[in-house]
Design a protein around this motif. Structure first.
Motif, PDB file in Angstrom:
ATOM      1  N   THR A 114       1.184  -0.927  -0.044  1.00 21.11           N
ATOM      2  CA  THR A 114       0.148  -0.141   0.374  1.00 21.11           C
ATOM      3  C   THR A 114       0.817   1.201   0.025  1.00 21.11           C
ATOM      4  O   THR A 114       0.986   2.190  -0.602  1.00 21.11           O
ATOM      5  N   ARG A 139      -7.430  -7.409  -7.145  1.00 17.87           N
ATOM      6  CA  ARG A 139      -7.363  -6.951  -5.328  1.00 17.87           C
ATOM      7  C   ARG A 139      -8.633  -8.137  -4.732  1.00 17.87           C
ATOM      8  O   ARG A 139      -9.250  -7.210  -3.702  1.00 17.87           O
ATOM      9  N   ALA A 150      -8.906  -5.307   2.873  1.00 16.88           N
ATOM     10  CA  ALA A 150      -8.735  -3.688   1.753  1.00 16.88           C
ATOM     11  C   ALA A 150      -7.794  -3.242   3.060  1.00 16.88           C
ATOM     12  O   ALA A 150      -8.130  -3.044   4.020  1.00 16.88           O
ATOM     13  N   SER A 159      -8.271   1.488  -0.512  1.00 17.20           N
ATOM     14  CA  SER A 159      -7.854   0.695  -1.953  1.00 17.20           C
ATOM     15  C   SER A 159      -7.677   1.495  -2.977  1.00 17.20           C
ATOM     16  O   SER A 159      -7.461   0.512  -4.428  1.00 17.20           O
ATOM     17  N   ASP A 214      -3.430  -0.371  -2.625  1.00 20.16           N
ATOM     18  CA  ASP A 214      -2.959  -1.931  -2.360  1.00 20.16           C
ATOM     19  C   ASP A 214      -2.852  -2.153  -3.183  1.00 20.16           C
ATOM     20  O   ASP A 214      -3.726  -1.996  -4.731  1.00 20.16           O
ATOM     21  N   GLU A 219      -8.670   6.453   3.160  1.00 19.00           N
ATOM     22  CA  GLU A 219      -9.958   5.176   2.742  1.00 19.00           C
ATOM     23  C   GLU A 219      -9.751   4.217   3.758  1.00 19.00           C
ATOM     24  O   GLU A 219     -11.046   3.456   3.839  1.00 19.00           O
ATOM     25  N   ALA A 220      -8.880   4.166   4.671  1.00 21.07           N
ATOM     26  CA  ALA A 220      -8.950   2.834   5.646  1.00 21.07           C
ATOM     27  C   ALA A 220     -10.088   2.768   6.668  1.00 21.07           C
ATOM     28  O   ALA A 220     -11.409   2.612   7.008  1.00 21.07           O
ATOM     29  N   SER A 259     -12.886   4.359   6.093  1.00 18.85           N
ATOM     30  CA  SER A 259     -14.517   4.216   5.224  1.00 18.85           C
ATOM     31  C   SER A 259     -14.513   2.540   4.744  1.00 18.85           C
ATOM     32  O   SER A 259     -15.317   2.150   5.432  1.00 18.85           O
ATOM     33  N   ASN A 260     -13.330   1.509   4.971  1.00 19.60           N
ATOM     34  CA  ASN A 260     -13.145   0.240   4.703  1.00 19.60           C
ATOM     35  C   ASN A 260     -13.473  -0.355   6.089  1.00 19.60           C
ATOM     36  O   ASN A 260     -13.426  -1.534   5.862  1.00 19.60           O
ATOM     37  N   ARG A 296     -16.943  -1.350   8.118  1.00 12.21           N
ATOM     38  CA  ARG A 296     -17.829  -2.685   8.418  1.00 12.21           C
ATOM     39  C   ARG A 296     -17.397  -3.401   9.110  1.00 12.21           C
ATOM     40  O   ARG A 296     -18.414  -4.563   9.476  1.00 12.21           O
TER      41      ARG A 296
END
Length: 492
Positions: A179, A204, A209, A212, A215, A320-321, A323-324, A327
């Motif tokens: 990354t 990917r 992730a 995104s 990576d 981005e992390a 957001s990813n 979940r």
């Protein structure tokens, strides 16, 4: 016959299998034995010896029928960021306890189609966030190389378990993800080869992730030829990945020995930092001399926005992390820590499930994406990223590849930088511009420092020109003739 996997490359093992000097079952058994002996390195999270034996037996049956694939019978280990069907996948995080995917990542599925054998899942920095493999929930990985006074060293990160497995000699090749340098930096610190392909070259899909848009998966091996073999199997268009690029995969072995005569190699002045380690600088000069002697033209180039790459990266990647990783809440899979209501369950699960470094990056990312700060930080970082990409585009109008150091230092002692995140982040100073620009980068082991620890040189290539990168890397590899290996202290 007695097989020592530490003396084999993927290419030499394929030759031995073809000549019937040994079977895949025998080779795999030797790797399993070496893997068990290497437990003090803590390179593995999950070992799959029974699965490996089954896959090796099937490989020998295919070879007997003349149906061997590109990597048939070769034992590999997989970074525990790749989803593997039915096999525990943790991303080295407590929050993914008990997660057994019902599907296989495209990159690993491609390796199994090529006939490779899976030894198990490798340790890493939690969710690939780290430069030393000390943030793993499963404990730090130990570099097979030792300090001059015998102190334990970090293997680099986040693919530290991957690098350690190859350097220790129990896996002939491994997968890594990159990354901001997580293939190349640990490859340099452990004295092996690692290539980060162009963004979009390797699917990917099925990889947990981190960031995104940054990576990218790639191979880590003992030689450039082995990296070419693994990349050949891993690469290709995947309709399941919206960022996968629909381009044919060239034959990476076809012109591997083509040399560098007539090529122009760029040397960016911005990579010559104040206070740069003299041994790193001397190796860089030696690399230039090797390529010049092989017939390349050395060209000074200017990448003016390099100075802003690290701060831009540490805004984009955490954003981005943030957001990813939203979940992971304890509802569908992995860890669940009960609470009096749904919100408290979320808070308890994420508070207990994520380690400190992951929490730090989520908080940074959430901050830069929040109202009032989005334009000031995130939007500005994306603009800087565009300028960095344009710098490379202009440079590649004049040169065929770029030569830099891989890392600003050799492997350092465990715990030496854990209390200072900014010092730790500086380990990525030479590697993050490549990810921001989506370019391919290759690290080749090129020498030892005064303490007898490996140092690497990095080559940066044009988009989707991994063939050229591997070709230049092979020339550098031959000139450096790096044959040093760590003493197997873990076997004692």
């Amino acid at each position: 016959m007695s097989i020592d996997p530490a003396t084999l490359t993927i290419a030499s093992a394929l030759e031995g299998l073809a000549k019937k000097e040994f079977t895949s079952v025998e080779l795999t058994e030797a790797c399993i034995e070496a893997m068990q002996a290497a437990k003090p390195l803590n390179a593995m999270i999950t070992e799959t010896p029974d699965k490996a034996r089954e896959m090796a037996k099937a490989s020998d049956a295919r070879r007997a029928k003349g149906e061997a694939g590109l990597l048939d019978g070769i034992p590999l280990a997989i970074k525990d960021l790749f989803c593997t069907e039915g096999v525990l996948t943790t991303a080295a995080s407590h929050i993914l306890d008990g997660f057994h995917p019902t599907y296989e990542s495209t990159a690993t599925a491609n390796l199994w189609k090529a006939g490779a054998v899976m030894l198990g899942k490798l340790n890493l920095d939690e969710f690939a966030m780290g430069s030393s493999n000390e943030t793993s929930y499963y404990g730090p990985v130990i570099n097979p190389w030792r300090g001059k006074n015998g102190e334990k060293l970090v293997p680099g990160g986040s693919s530290g378990g991957s690098a350690a497995a190859v350097a220790a000699g129990f896996a002939l090749g491994v997968t890594g993800t990159d990354t901001g340098g997580s293939i190349r930096q640990p490859a340099a610190l452990c004295g092996i080869t690692g290539i980060k392909p162009t963004y979009g070259r390797v699917s990917r899909w099925g990889i947990v992730a981190f960031a995104s848009s940054l990576d990218q998966a790639g191979p880590m091996t003992r030689t450039v030829r082995d990296s070419a073999l693994m990349l050949q199997a891993m690469a290709g268009f995947d309709p399941k990945d919206s960022t996968s690029v629909d381009l044919p995969v060239p034959d990476y072995l076809a012109n591997l020995e083509g040399g560098v005569k007539g090529l122009r190699i760029g040397i960016p002045r911005e990579y010559r930092m104040d206070g740069m380690d003299r041994e790193i600088e001397a190796l860089w000069e030696q690399g230039k001399a090797w390529l010049k002697e092989a017939g390349a033209e050395i060209v000074d180039i200017h990448l003016p926005h390099t100075h802003y790459a690290l701060p831009a990266y540490y805004i984009v990647a955490p954003a981005e992390a943030s957001s990813n990783l939203a979940r992971y809440d304890g509802v569908r899979y992995g860890l669940r820590v009960p609470g009096k209501d749904l919100i408290e369950m979320y808070e308890n699960t994420r508070g207990e499930g994520f380690g400190r470094e992951v929490q730090r990056r989520i908080m940074i990312g959430t901050y830069v994406l929040s109202a009032g700060y989005y334009d000031a930080y995130y939007t500005k970082a994306q603009k800087v990223r565009t300028l960095i990409k344009k710098d490379f585009e202009q440079a590649f109008q004049r040169v065929d590849a770029i030569l830099t150091p891989t890392a600003p230092n050799a492997a350092f002692p465990l715990g030496a930088k854990t209390d200072d995140p900014v010092t730790m982040y500086l380990n990525d100073v030479f590697t993050v511009p490549v990810n921001l620009a989506g370019l391919p980068g290759l690290s080749v082991p090129a020498g030892l420092n005064g303490d007898g620890l490996p140092l690497g040189l990095q080559l940066i290539g044009k988009p989707f020109d991994e063939a050229m990168l591997l070709r230049v890397g092979r020339t550098l590899e031959k000139a450096a003739n790096f044959t040093a290996r760590p003493q197997a202290w873990w076997r004692q």
